[in-house]
Enzyme design. Structure first.
Site, PDB file in Angstrom:
ATOM      1  N   TYR A  47      66.506  29.053 -21.941  1.00 15.43           N
ATOM      2  CA  TYR A  47      67.272  28.801 -23.170  1.00 15.43           C
ATOM      3  C   TYR A  47      68.658  28.319 -22.806  1.00 15.43           C
ATOM      4  CZ  TYR A  47      65.401  29.572 -27.779  1.00 15.43           C
ATOM      5  OH  TYR A  47      64.763  29.394 -28.966  1.00 15.43           O
ATOM      6  N   GLU A  49      71.250  26.961 -25.425  1.00 13.48           N
ATOM      7  CA  GLU A  49      71.980  26.442 -26.596  1.00 13.48           C
ATOM      8  C   GLU A  49      73.412  26.136 -26.212  1.00 13.48           C
ATOM      9  OE1 GLU A  49      71.453  29.094 -29.917  1.00 13.48           O
ATOM     10  OE2 GLU A  49      69.313  28.689 -30.009  1.00 13.48           O
ATOM     11  N   ASP A 193      69.281   1.743 -34.276  1.00 15.19           N
ATOM     12  CA  ASP A 193      68.163   2.555 -33.767  1.00 15.19           C
ATOM     13  C   ASP A 193      67.316   1.616 -32.909  1.00 15.19           C
ATOM     14  OD1 ASP A 193      65.771   3.831 -33.333  1.00 15.19           O
ATOM     15  OD2 ASP A 193      65.587   4.613 -35.365  1.00 15.19           O
ATOM     16  N   THR A 219      64.496   6.567 -29.046  1.00 13.23           N
ATOM     17  CA  THR A 219      63.529   7.474 -28.441  1.00 13.23           C
ATOM     18  C   THR A 219      63.485   7.146 -26.946  1.00 13.23           C
ATOM     19  OG1 THR A 219      61.788   5.894 -28.978  1.00 13.23           O
ATOM     20  CG2 THR A 219      62.056   7.766 -30.466  1.00 13.23           C
ATOM     21  N   LYS A 222      59.118   5.114 -25.501  1.00 15.68           N
ATOM     22  CA  LYS A 222      58.439   3.838 -25.812  1.00 15.68           C
ATOM     23  C   LYS A 222      58.651   2.899 -24.625  1.00 15.68           C
ATOM     24  CE  LYS A 222      58.669   4.481 -30.822  1.00 15.68           C
ATOM     25  NZ  LYS A 222      59.666   5.489 -31.212  1.00 15.68           N
TER      26      LYS A 222
HETATM   27  N1  DSN Z   1      55.882   6.128 -35.134  1.00  7.72           N
HETATM   28  C1  DSN Z   1      56.749   5.337 -34.287  1.00  7.72           C
HETATM   29  C2  DSN Z   1      56.199   3.974 -34.089  1.00  7.72           C
HETATM   30  O1  DSN Z   1      55.007   3.881 -33.916  1.00  7.72           O
HETATM   31  O2  DSN Z   1      56.920   2.999 -34.075  1.00  7.72           O
HETATM   32  C3  DSN Z   1      58.089   5.310 -34.824  1.00  7.72           C
HETATM   33  O3  DSN Z   1      58.473   6.594 -35.168  1.00  7.72           O
END
Ligand code: DSN
Length: 424
Positions: A47, A49, A193, A219, A222
């Site tokens: 943990y 935090e 984003d 993210t 990807k």
């Molecule tokens: N679900 C993702 C995508 O496939 O682009 C985005 O959150």
């Protein structure tokens, strides 16, 4: 104690599925063993935090170093000066930015979900559309390209406090400079984003959003090829222009506000095992081999879109500059749902996707989205792309021929099964 054979078997089945198929979901990828091992490490037991050096728990001396390394590598990768690597996902990263910058009811301007935008950019079924007041810009019907004139008109008439750019299904680069110029006319913050093209931006194969946009979220799983998760970063820190008070109002800089918005704002303990895996992915993304991988992803997508167009498929915007493309199947008399289902039977995985000005519902859709990040991680190169397009086309032209689909699936397995999931 007996081991959990049920989950073990399911993991093995999923591994076989991943090994056998052609993975074309634009938001997926295959990570290295090092990324995987960090995720499955003892760091999951801790943990922590708070932030490195400022924790609410003892024993954080090691995870402090882990998290600081992740922050430093991310900043180096994108030329950022501040980053928070704790968001559990891209949606959490965006939620933290909204919480730090806006009050409920404030206006936002985002890219229309049905034109390729994302749920967290103002969709009515998401917190961003429920707690804030969204309006949208989109693409031009004739070109399929973002209509920056409409974006400007909407910004000037609606006067949103935040303009959001970035998409889930848009195959072109963004004019971040123009968006910032529009935002400056109305004193708005620009959030970029970059979840989909982040790896291409890191490899300098697309425009740099950090120079022009106030805040960047992405993210990490990807094109960046890391663990599932999110991050927030900035190149130029700034004082919150809207005078939002955080507790007793002692947080003025956006960096401090964003840190507080992640924790305690929307999250509890950070996932230090995932943060370690993010650090490994950023280390890998700083290598020349990663840049070569990104170049392959982009080239594979370019060639794939060209062959699809030669075969009479309609690619929205007439091509791609990144890892993805959106195919409007209406000219072939097929809908996205049927196409996705038929392709899955041949172990070719794509997702159905709305196309701009779609006439079908989101459950049916008129298109499919395709991305090349995952297959490129398996060593697929330009010489394999014509065969992959042929396989997809054969499925779509023979959707009701079970025997033909079985034959195509055998060819898919032949092409993929011997390849490791991850290769440089
Ligand atoms: N679900 C993702 C995508 O496939 O682009 C985005 O959150």
């Amino acid at each position: 104690m007996k081991s959990d054979n049920q989950i073990k078997d399911l993991i093995e089945r999923e591994k076989q599925r991943q090994l056998s198929g052609i993975e074309l979901i634009a938001s997926e990828n295959f990570v290295s063993d090092e990324v995987m091992n960090a995720m499955g490490s003892v760091l999951t037991n801790k943990y922590a935090e708070g932030l490195p050096g400022k924790r609410y728990y003892g024993g954080c001396q090691v995870v402090d170093e882990v998290e600081q390394l992740a922050i430093n590598r991310l900043c180096k990768l994108f030329g950022a000066t501040w980053a928070n690597v704790q968001p559990h996902s891209g949606a959490q990263a965006n939620a933290a930015v909204f919480l730090a910058c806006l009050k409920p009811g404030d206006k936002i301007l985002g890219f229309d979900l049905s034109h390729g935008g994302h749920l967290t950019h103002g969709s009515s079924v998401n917190f961003s559309g429920k707690l804030y007041e969204p309006s949208f810009y989109g693409v031009s019907e004739d070109s399929g390209l973002v209509n920056y004139d409409i974006l400007e008109q909407k910004a000037l008439s609606e006067k949103p406090k935040m303009i959001i750019c970035g998409a889930s299904a848009y195959s072109r680069d963004w004019d971040y400079k123009r968006i910032r110029e529009v935002a400056d006319k109305i004193g708005a913050i620009v959030l970029a984003d970059i979840s989909h093209p982040a790896g291409l931006i890191a490899a300098k194969l697309l425009n740099d959003p950090l120079e022009h946009c106030h805040i960047i979220t992405t993210t990490t799983h990807k094109t960046l090829r890391g663990p599932r998760g999110g991050v927030i970063m900035m190149r130029h820190n700034f004082d919150n222009p809207f005078g939002l008070k955080w507790n007793n109002g002692n947080l003025k800089s956006m960096a401090a506000l964003l840190d507080a918005a992640v924790f305690p704002g929307i999250q509890g303990g950070p996932l230090e095992h995932v943060i370690a895996a993010k650090a490994v992915a950023f280390y890998e993304a700083l290598t020349p081999e990663y840049v070569e991988y990104m170049e392959r992803v982009k080239e594979n997508a370019r060639l794939m879109s060209e062959i699809f167009m030669i075969k009479g498929y309609n690619i929205v915007s007439g091509g791609t500059e990144n890892h993805s493309m959106l195919i409007d199947l209406r000219s072939k008399g097929i809908n996205g749902k049927d196409a996705e289902n038929a392709l899955v039977k041949a172990d070719i995985t794509v997702n159905k996707n709305m196309v701009p000005f779609d006439t079908e519902s989101p459950f049916v859709t008129s298109g499919i989205r395709i991305g090349t990040s995952a297959i490129s991680s398996r060593g697929i190169g330009l010489k394999d792309i014509p065969q992959i397009v042929d396989l997809i086309d054969s499925v779509l032209m023979n959707m009701n021929d079970e025997q033909k689909i079985i034959e195509i699936r055998t060819e898919v397995h032949h092409l993929m099964y011997h390849r490791p999931l991850f290769t440089w």
